[in-house]
Scaffold this active site. Structure first.
Site, PDB file in Angstrom:
ATOM      1  CB  CYS A  93      -1.782  -7.585   9.528  1.00 25.37           C
ATOM      2  SG  CYS A  93      -0.571  -8.007  10.794  1.00 25.37           S
ATOM      3  CB  SER A  94      -7.095  -6.249   8.778  1.00 21.54           C
ATOM      4  OG  SER A  94      -8.294  -6.829   8.310  1.00 21.54           O
ATOM      5  CD  GLU A 154      -2.753 -11.735   3.049  1.00 21.76           C
ATOM      6  OE1 GLU A 154      -3.156 -11.174   1.998  1.00 21.76           O
ATOM      7  OE2 GLU A 154      -3.385 -11.705   4.113  1.00 21.76           O
ATOM      8  CD  GLU A 156      -2.081  -8.265   2.403  1.00 20.02           C
ATOM      9  OE1 GLU A 156      -3.140  -8.691   2.884  1.00 20.02           O
ATOM     10  OE2 GLU A 156      -1.123  -7.869   3.104  1.00 20.02           O
TER      11      GLU A 156
END
Length: 245
Positions: A93-94, A154, A156
């Site tokens: 995950c990035s 996060e 996203e």
């Protein structure tokens, strides 16, 4: 637009030096429809103070399955990670980065595919020759928000990518504490074990999508008995962003 004004920053000197250095990389800022609106460093993007002001960036989640038996490769994030340390999650995950022109290309998810291959190499030591970008099967995008440990979190628009490949794993121990291949029953047993912790995006994807898509993957085995990610081309509508916040 470049980095937005009036956003909080923070001193990272008390964190792991390599993880602190990586926080200087620049994420691609997006609106809620996944349109590029600029760039900001990872540190800025992952502070809850900024997330609570609406700062949103582009990301990806890769799920690598073994062709012969359909098992999924999981990783446990390293203790050195600034966000979500020690948690189990999907293969990788990035973020695609504004630092690389190729990773800003949105046509056919080109940028996230390039970034996915790069990060599988960086985190798990999987040679990029084993993860050609055309072999990633894009499924959909989810918009989610998740706090990590108070200060960090996060927010996203996360591209979900499946791949089937025989890969060589040589973990970067600054990124990964552990890894394992699991079938569906083994993953469910991990979820049922309260001693395990999982990243919030992985839990969301597993709750709403993963097991159904995994069934489809197994049901669509080729004549050779192997699973093939490209068989899932029709299982999801990737044209819109699924809001999960």
């Amino acid at each position: 637009m470049s980095r937005p004004a009036a956003l909080a920053s923070i001193d990272l000197s008390n964190y792991d030096p390599e993880q602190s250095r990586l926080m200087d990389e620049r994420c691609i800022l997006v609106d809620e429809n996944d349109n590029d609106i600029g760039a900001a460093d990872k540190k800025t993007c992952h502070l809850m103070e900024n997330i609570n002001k609406g700062l949103l960036h582009r990301a990806f989640s890769v799920f690598v399955f073994r062709p012969s038996d359909g098992k999924l490769l999981l990783q446990q994030r390293a203790s050195e990670k600034i966000t979500f340390p020690d948690m189990w999650t999907n293969t990788c995950c990035s973020h695609p980065l504004a630092d690389f022109e190729q990773e800003k290309i949105t046509s056919r998810q080109h940028g996230v595919r390039v970034a996915a291959s790069r990060k599988l190499d960086h985190e798990l030591g999987i040679p990029q020759s084993q993860t050609p970008i055309d072999e990633f099967q894009y499924l959909t995008r989810i918009h989610y928000l998740a706090p990590s440990n108070g200060m960090w979190g996060e927010h996203e628009i996360d591209y979900i990518l499946f791949m089937t490949a025989d890969v060589t794993v040589t973990p970067n121990t600054n990124e990964i504490r552990d890894y394992k291949w699991v079938d569906k029953a083994e993953l469910q047993a991990m979820f049922d074990d309260s001693s395990n912790s999982f990243t919030p995006w992985f839990k969301l994807i597993a709750r709403d999508f993963l097991f159904g898509w995994w069934d489809d993957l197994l049901d669509r085995k080729g004549a050779d008995g192997f699973v093939f990610a490209k068989s899932l081309v029709d299982v999801a509508d990737g044209s819109t962003v699924i809001k999960m916040v």
